[in-house]
Design a protein around this motif. Structure first.
Motif, PDB file in Angstrom:
ATOM      1  N   PHE A  70     -17.404  60.651   9.791  1.00  0.00           N
ATOM      2  CA  PHE A  70     -16.749  61.572   8.853  1.00  0.00           C
ATOM      3  C   PHE A  70     -17.245  61.411   7.421  1.00  0.00           C
ATOM      4  N   SER A  71     -18.357  60.708   7.218  1.00  0.00           N
ATOM      5  CA  SER A  71     -18.804  60.450   5.844  1.00  0.00           C
ATOM      6  C   SER A  71     -19.183  61.729   5.097  1.00  0.00           C
ATOM      7  N   ASP A  72     -19.566  62.796   5.810  1.00  0.00           N
ATOM      8  CA  ASP A  72     -19.857  64.067   5.125  1.00  0.00           C
ATOM      9  C   ASP A  72     -18.670  64.523   4.284  1.00  0.00           C
ATOM     10  N   SER A  73     -17.461  64.249   4.775  1.00  0.00           N
ATOM     11  CA  SER A  73     -16.271  64.754   4.087  1.00  0.00           C
ATOM     12  C   SER A  73     -16.116  64.149   2.698  1.00  0.00           C
ATOM     13  N   GLU A  74     -16.643  62.929   2.492  1.00  0.00           N
ATOM     14  CA  GLU A  74     -16.501  62.311   1.170  1.00  0.00           C
ATOM     15  C   GLU A  74     -17.335  63.057   0.130  1.00  0.00           C
ATOM     16  N   ILE A  75     -18.475  63.589   0.545  1.00  0.00           N
ATOM     17  CA  ILE A  75     -19.282  64.398  -0.369  1.00  0.00           C
ATOM     18  C   ILE A  75     -18.533  65.675  -0.712  1.00  0.00           C
ATOM     19  N   TYR A  76     -17.878  66.267   0.275  1.00  0.00           N
ATOM     20  CA  TYR A  76     -17.161  67.525   0.038  1.00  0.00           C
ATOM     21  C   TYR A  76     -15.936  67.313  -0.854  1.00  0.00           C
ATOM     22  N   CYS A 394     -12.180  57.291   2.351  1.00  0.00           N
ATOM     23  CA  CYS A 394     -11.494  58.571   2.188  1.00  0.00           C
ATOM     24  C   CYS A 394     -10.553  58.563   0.993  1.00  0.00           C
ATOM     25  N   CYS A 395      -9.993  57.400   0.655  1.00  0.00           N
ATOM     26  CA  CYS A 395      -8.962  57.358  -0.384  1.00  0.00           C
ATOM     27  C   CYS A 395      -9.501  57.601  -1.794  1.00  0.00           C
ATOM     28  N   PRO A 396     -10.606  56.973  -2.222  1.00  0.00           N
ATOM     29  CA  PRO A 396     -11.096  57.264  -3.575  1.00  0.00           C
ATOM     30  C   PRO A 396     -11.402  58.741  -3.799  1.00  0.00           C
ATOM     31  N   THR A 397     -12.013  59.392  -2.825  1.00  0.00           N
ATOM     32  CA  THR A 397     -12.350  60.807  -2.997  1.00  0.00           C
ATOM     33  C   THR A 397     -11.111  61.691  -2.919  1.00  0.00           C
ATOM     34  N   ASN A 398     -10.142  61.304  -2.101  1.00  0.00           N
ATOM     35  CA  ASN A 398      -8.897  62.068  -2.038  1.00  0.00           C
ATOM     36  C   ASN A 398      -8.133  61.964  -3.350  1.00  0.00           C
ATOM     37  N   LEU A 399      -8.122  60.772  -3.940  1.00  0.00           N
ATOM     38  CA  LEU A 399      -7.498  60.614  -5.249  1.00  0.00           C
ATOM     39  C   LEU A 399      -8.214  61.458  -6.293  1.00  0.00           C
TER      40      LEU A 399
END
Length: 631
Positions: A70-76, A394-399
């Motif tokens: 799921f690492s693509d999602s961090e770029i998005y 996932c948490c740093p990018t979600n924040l």
């Protein structure tokens, strides 16, 4: 396409969100954090997606791919954060960084719209071959959310929007008849894309995903199908369950579908599940998830503080869900929960400088943590202190995307006025549906103090309604108007309808006093304990504040609490802890009594600041000193 500049923009509902341009944060608790996010955290995340090779996955050969599925999602999610920030305040440098990443992503998209670095290429598993764990639709959901952010901030023809639409078209083609993703996220994304574009098949596909869920369409796993929310149809479920992030993302998408299709039964199902989860499966901080092994909700009232998973991403998802319910129903209880989560989960995760993060948010740290090095990537929940990056980040990018869009959660409007939900220094200016212009400035240093001053800056010559949320703990709150009138207002909402004039003041005073909070007796893990709160802030005791020779476990809380700037001083009795080889005995007995009880005044700090001064043990729930001296 619309350009409303807000993360969720339903076409109907009791309340309507305001755009990022209609609310401007000024210096205060949240503006400072938003600026740290913009100035530091975005660059920090960008550095790490480069360093880990996650961005390079879009350009390298399949065998060289790095990171989880799921690492693509961090770029998005980073792109979404950048899009909201550019919408709030244009910046050529940030725009160039955004454009560079978008170009890399767009170049990797295949002609039919497929986009994923983990599947479908030579030597990789086939497309859509692992719906349980592959996260293909989940990643595309975050791609679409990033594109929605860009479209809503005035760029409907941006390259990222075109990429997302091609991907969404493919999803509608492939999944028209069957299939769901093991991790919900595509559902709210497709509804938002429908809201932006007016393309109804995106809404219909989201509806299909919601209706299929719960009919055992995914393989069973060791955690059970409830992990995927695939055990019971959404309409029939009684409570949020399973993997916490998946659960709240699915519920958020379900609210979106219900609102856009006018499905009151579906909306009522989510409201029922939300109420049950909040009353029986939510921590004092607003965090959710009490099981580490599957990052999941526990059973009712299973809320052990030292095993609280309370993932930061679950807090983000819970805000997403409560916000959608607030817009749909207008009930201030949803804003109450948002406030609790913002101050005690969202604000807790990042360090003050925005370069370290908690993945999980325990309420009781029994051992001193180990601070990872500045260049250390750690497993998702292995760090006992904030870490710069995780193998699952996932948490740093979600924040980042939450802080970037935080302005949107402050206030709403309806046909008759404006509702102020979150208190922070801000300027609000909005055009009501009948083209009347309304504006006001909020001055406050809340939650340090409880005074919120609203100064009217724009007002038509006709009546309109200003609504202020009164939190459930604010018994005795008062409202003062420019004519000198003072009225006590009960928890819920205070509404003022009148012909306001520019310069007029409305002053809300919320009583901020330290208070003891006890849990429902069915929460076995904290029976006999109390927590300290002040306003929306949960407090905690840390070992770095204890006198020499005093252990955190030896504290027994008394009702004596003193409010001071930055801390609540709690008078505690210090007990003698037993020193035995076997921690059990045949008959109940109190802890060894001292001839003269020893007391200590312990400063309790805001929970969101814990571990900010180095390794520390910590607890939110502290045993209470009873009349007999035992707990």
């Amino acid at each position: 396409m619309t350009a409303t500049g807000t993360p969720a923009a339903p076409r109907s509902g009791r309340l309507r969100p305001l755009s990022l341009r209609e609310v401007t944060l000024r210096d205060g608790f949240w503006q400072r954090r938003q600026q740290v996010n913009r100035n530091t955290s975005l660059a920090h995340i960008e550095h790490w997606i480069e360093r880990t090779g996650w961005l390079a996955n879009f350009t390298v050969a399949p065998e060289s791919r790095r990171g989880r599925e799921f690492s693509d999602s961090e770029i998005y999610k980073l792109l979404e954060a950048m899009a909201w920030e550019l919408g709030r305040e244009p910046d050529p440098g940030l725009r160039a960084r955004y454009d560079r990443i978008v170009a890399v992503v767009a170049a990797a998209q295949l002609p039919d719209g497929y986009l994923n670095t983990r599947f479908g290429r030579a030597g990789q598993p086939p497309r859509w071959s692992d719906l349980e764990w592959g996260h293909e639709l989940y990643c595309l959901g975050h791609l679409i959310q990033a594109a929605v952010a860009r479209a809503r901030t005035g760029h409907p023809d941006d390259l990222l929007v075109l990429v997302a639409r091609r991907a969404a078209d493919l999803v509608c083609e492939v999944f028209a008849d069957a299939g769901v993703c093991g991790h919900a996220e595509i559902e709210p994304a497709l509804v938002e894309l429908y809201r932006v574009t007016g393309e109804r098949r995106y809404l219909e596909q989201a509806r299909l995903f919601v209706e299929r869920r719960g009919n055992q369409v995914l393989d069973d796993i060791e955690f059970g199908r409830s992990y995927f929310q695939d055990d019971v149809p959404v309409r029939d479920a009684e409570v949020l369950r399973g993997h916490a992030v998946r659960a709240v993302y699915l519920a958020a998408g379900t609210v979106d579908v219900a609102v856009e299709t006018g499905d009151d039964e579906l909306l009522a199902a989510v409201v029922r599940q939300w109420r049950a989860a909040v009353s029986r499966r939510t921590y004092l901080t607003g965090g959710i998830g009490s099981r580490h092994q599957d990052e999941a909700f526990g059973d009712d009232f299973v809320l052990p503080p030292d095993r609280a998973y309370s993932e930061t991403c679950a807090g983000v998802g819970s805000v997403m869900l409560a916000w959608r319910l607030l817009l749909a129903e207008g009930d201030p209880r949803y804003a109450d929960l948002i406030e609790r989560i913002l101050f005690n989960v969202i604000a807790t995760s990042p360090s003050d400088d925005g370069t370290r993060f908690f993945y999980t948010n325990t309420l009781h740290q029994r051992v001193l943590g180990t601070e990872p090095g500045a260049d250390t990537q750690v497993p998702r929940a292995a760090s006992t202190l904030r870490a710069p990056w995780f193998e699952v980040s996932c948490c740093p990018t979600n924040l980042a995307r939450t802080f970037a869009a935080l302005t949107a959660y402050i206030a709403t409007t309806d046909d008759d006025g404006v509702q102020l939900h979150q208190y922070t220094a801000a300027d609000v200016g909005v055009t009501l549906p009948d083209d009347r212009r309304v504006g006001f400035r909020v001055d406050t240093d809340y939650p340090a103090t409880g005074r919120i001053t609203v100064r009217i800056t724009e007002s038509p010559g006709t009546p309109w309604t200003l609504t202020l949320r009164i939190p459930p703990w604010a018994t005795g709150a008062t409202l003062m108007t420019s004519d000198g009138g003072v009225t006590e207002v009960a928890p819920g909402s205070a509404r003022l309808r009148r012909v306001f004039t520019p310069g007029e003041l409305v002053i809300l005073d919320l009583p901020l006093h330290p208070r003891l909070t006890v849990a429902d007796p069915r929460v076995d893990a904290v029976r006999g304990c109390a927590a300290v709160e002040r306003g929306p802030i949960v407090y905690c005791a840390e070992s770095v504040d204890l006198p020499a020779g005093v252990a955190l476990d030896a504290l027994r809380l008394t009702p004596s609490l003193t409010d001071t700037p930055g801390a609540v001083l709690a008078t505690c009795e210090v007990t003698a802890l037993p020193d035995e080889n076997w921690p059990y005995s045949g008959t109940p007995s109190p802890l060894p009594a001292r001839r003269s009880p020893v007391t200590a005044v312990i400063p309790l700090r805001p929970y969101h600041s814990w571990a900010g001064r180095g390794p520390s043990t910590m607890r939110v729930w502290i045993p209470i000193k009873t009349l007999s001296g035992t707990t």
